[in-house]
Design an enzyme around this catalytic site. Sequence first.
Site, mmCIF file in Angstrom:
data_model
loop_
_atom_site.group_PDB
_atom_site.id
_atom_site.type_symbol
_atom_site.label_atom_id
_atom_site.label_comp_id
_atom_site.label_asym_id
_atom_site.label_seq_id
_atom_site.Cartn_x
_atom_site.Cartn_y
_atom_site.Cartn_z
ATOM 1 N N MET A 285 8.711 2.672 7.286
ATOM 2 C CA MET A 285 7.255 2.758 7.277
ATOM 3 C C MET A 285 6.707 2.804 8.701
ATOM 4 O O MET A 285 5.663 3.395 8.945
ATOM 5 C CB MET A 285 6.701 1.534 6.562
ATOM 6 N N HIS A 427 -4.025 5.472 3.014
ATOM 7 C CA HIS A 427 -2.619 5.334 2.609
ATOM 8 C C HIS A 427 -1.752 4.723 3.704
ATOM 9 O O HIS A 427 -2.214 4.505 4.807
ATOM 10 C CB HIS A 427 -2.058 6.674 2.098
ATOM 11 N N GLU A 428 -0.523 4.423 3.361
ATOM 12 C CA GLU A 428 0.420 3.767 4.286
ATOM 13 C C GLU A 428 -0.161 2.466 4.851
ATOM 14 O O GLU A 428 0.008 2.157 6.025
ATOM 15 C CB GLU A 428 0.784 4.706 5.453
ATOM 16 N N GLY A 429 -0.840 1.717 4.005
ATOM 17 C CA GLY A 429 -1.478 0.485 4.471
ATOM 18 C C GLY A 429 -2.896 0.776 4.908
ATOM 19 O O GLY A 429 -3.114 1.451 5.910
#
Lengths: 576, 253
Positions: A285, A427-429
């Site tokens: 990530m 997205h992605e946190g």
Amino acid sequence: MPNILDATDLNFLLYDLLDIEATLTATGHDRAIADAILTTAERLAEDMFQPFAAKADAQEPSFDGTHVHLIPETEAALTAYAQAGFPAAGFAEADGGMGLPYLLCQAAAGWFTAANVGFAAYPFLALAAGNLLAEYGTEAQKAAYLTPIIEGRYFGTMCLSEPQAGSSLADIRTRAEPQDDGSYRLFGNKMWISGGAHEMGENIIHLVLAKVPGGPAGTKGISLFIVPKFLEDGTLNDVHLAGLNHKMGYRGTTNCALNFGEQGGAVGYLIGEENRGLSVMFHMMNEARIGVGQGASVLGVSGYLHAVEYARERTQGRAVDNRDPASPMVPIIEHADVRRQLMQARSYAEGSLALCLYAASLVDRLRAGEDGVELLLAILTPVVKSWPSEFALRANDIAIQIHGGYGYTRDYPVERLYRDNRLNPIHEGTKGVQGMDLLGRKVVQDGGAPLRALAQEIMVTLGTADAFPQERDQLGALLQRVGAVTAGMAAQAASDPKAYLANATIYLDMLGHVVMAWMWLRQAIAAQGHSDPGFAQGKTATMRYFFRYELPATGPQLDLLESMDRTCLDADTDWF
Amino acid sequence: MKVLVPVKRVIDYNVKVRVKADGSGVDLANVKMSMNPFDEIAVEEAIRLREKGAAEEIVVVSIGVKQSQETLRTALAMGADRAILINAADDVHTDIEPLAVAKLLAAVVAEEQPGLVIAGKQAIDNDMNATGQMLSALLGWSQATFASELAIEGDNAVVTREVDGGLQTIKVKMPAIVTVDLRLNEPRYASLPNIMKAKKKPLEEKTPADYGVDVSPRLSVVKTSEPPERAAGVMVSSVEELVGKLKNEAGVI
Ligand SMILES: Cc1cc2nc3c(=O)[nH]c(=O)nc-3n(C[C@H](O)[C@H](O)[C@H](O)COP(=O)(O)OP(=O)(O)OC[C@H]3O[C@@H](n4cnc5c(N)ncnc54)[C@H](O)[C@@H]3O)c2cc1C
Ligand SMILES: Cc1cc2nc3c(=O)[nH]c(=O)nc-3n(C[C@H](O)[C@H](O)[C@H](O)COP(=O)(O)OP(=O)(O)OC[C@H]3O[C@@H](n4cnc5c(N)ncnc54)[C@H](O)[C@@H]3O)c2cc1C
């Protein structure tokens, strides 16, 4: 139309700011190769990606209950991309890749993303899945799934989110039942899965987070599985498209609700160990988050370039001191307020790109085993993910504004670029999650070592900033205050964690601006020797703009942080 | 058969061309340069001939500044086998005139003995459309210009040419010079593995003196200017008004 990226600026960032030549030499490559690769990326982006970006947006993918339909340009572009050899670029030579530096791969990716982000997502998701397999897969798993990804034949997805669990991955419900043969059967529903269904390539490799029954609760009980769309014998696995989501942007990318195990269980293979899935996923990530920041940056840059072109061509009004109504109208770039907007957009977009490519260069330095780089990446990753997602997006907003009413229509690309970019803070946190990662984890990690490492790097720049004494002193003083305020906050983190974390997003905003000021100062310094004096002047002026118009925002933010402000924390939920 | 392809480094086709303030030419400082698009088509055609078995070796040659190396590398990355750079200028603004280029190419031809020269029909920087024709005259070889199709039949090249009002197919005896037009093919991208391989392919550096050719200019540029801006149009309300304007104002009917 092009206005995809500015090759001059990209070269400046790579060669003058980040000295990619050293990395190239160390990995057995050279500038001629890098230039040729970037030229191919630019051409492909121009010829094969950008021309159908608007069409892919207007005719989003559809699902007739059996098949997913994409416009035919998608497959043609993918074939050209694979034939040019891009899927293999960043992978290690031992795995069948070309071992090119991450920074170079990111720069090439920038062309594709800026040209057509909704399409570029397909190869980049394959790349992300491949990276994870390369790092954590067994030799057999690599042979079965990584090699075809490197050859451009297989695609990939990341299946984390579920309808009830987005930010809160601890609460996923998909379960994986162990089988006697060592494989697993998966049951559950995944949501938002980008590229989760389509008919390009030979297979889709889903990387799925799930819980093995009987494991620990929360994130410690999450494992990671390979779930191929087609099994080795060619039969379809038990993975079903429940439906496509209809999105604001990124519309070329299918976004899927996927059901696993409707018919007895989807066959899955464990990656790594049971219950270690989230740490594996988060390792990947970090690079994915740099990728998000970079994607946001290049969309911002593209919007900015369109705005510059428009501002040169659109005539409207006259100089404020010109009283002759019969005189011709002037290009709007002649108006100071339009140049102010361009300056603002440029400071956000180009600054973001500089930051993301710098982060990519840190990844190369980390791979080369350099000390201290891990700490820098730790503290910078949330900033790299969030700042461009918010501010390069604003550059897209400004690009619309500069286009006036035309910017609000679909006849110009700027509104699409804005809609595409709007995903990035989510997205992605989400931004909120990034703030908590920064203040809750990174700032207090190893007794504050990451922030010290960053401060040290900034000090190095300040030591070379004699050409800009005013900005050097402004940033130096600010850095001291950041240190003092952070120490004060950290001292209360344990006793009052709620107030501490309630300020996390403000802290992220503040540190983001500090980092961006540093990036602009570095750019202004690096541009001094540029062969085009106008280029150096433009960079210097944008740096000054940032220090004068933007950086002062950190003052009030630091005031709030210093006092660990409770206005929002103490707000009663009933008041809303 | 060996195929020789001359390639030129020119201002990129996407760059908005700007005339230098003193009118001496086009500003090329800090401007993106690429391979002349017609030359790309020529390289592509040579590669296709080799893929079909009609050619064995492709030699690319560029005449100009040292940076033309990059253009040659691109041709090698597309699939050419080896390259010759004739270093003929130091300043990127120096344009080597077609006659000097043709003389140098004739000398290279004498050395390399290709069966076919495939060239772009013109370079997009100054649109001379002369080098191929001059080379043909210097060598006494047949020429087939503006090719939109090319086939090798025995000792002959069968070429379809784009001419005013249609297509013309001619057969020329080889060795011959073919200059190519836009619709002949879609050039391939230099793929990453081929870019790597190109690094190891030979690139020989020469000077005009090696061939005994004087490249000093025979022409002098009097003035370079931007094309006049297109004047705004007018809307007419009737056919009568249009005819009237064409007759009385434009004087064209
Ligand atoms: C176009 C698109 C593509 C996507 N692609 C993928 C994909 O390929 N694979 C995949 O797995 N997922 C994917 N996602 C999912 C994405 O990662 C999630 O949307 C994201 O993690 C947020 O989760 P959520 O939507 O459930 O929002 P929620 O988690 O419900 O968040 C809603 C809001 O609450 C805030 N919030 C939530 N929890 C907290 C907390 N503890 N503290 C403070 N604030 C909080 C958030 O910041 C946010 O503002 C995609 C999403 C979109 C829109
Ligand atoms: C959805 C929509 C509905 C609309 N409805 C109507 C309607 O019903 N009736 C109607 O008459 N119009 C309508 N409009 C037109 C609208 O009022 C114009 O779009 C607006 O006035 C801006 O003009 P423009 O689009 O020509 O932009 P421009 O005037 O070209 O402006 C472009 C940019 O240049 C800047 N700029 C321009 N001149 C100057 C200057 N002198 N100094 C500094 N900066 C300058 C602007 O601030 C802007 O950022 C509509 C527009 C839209 C998009």
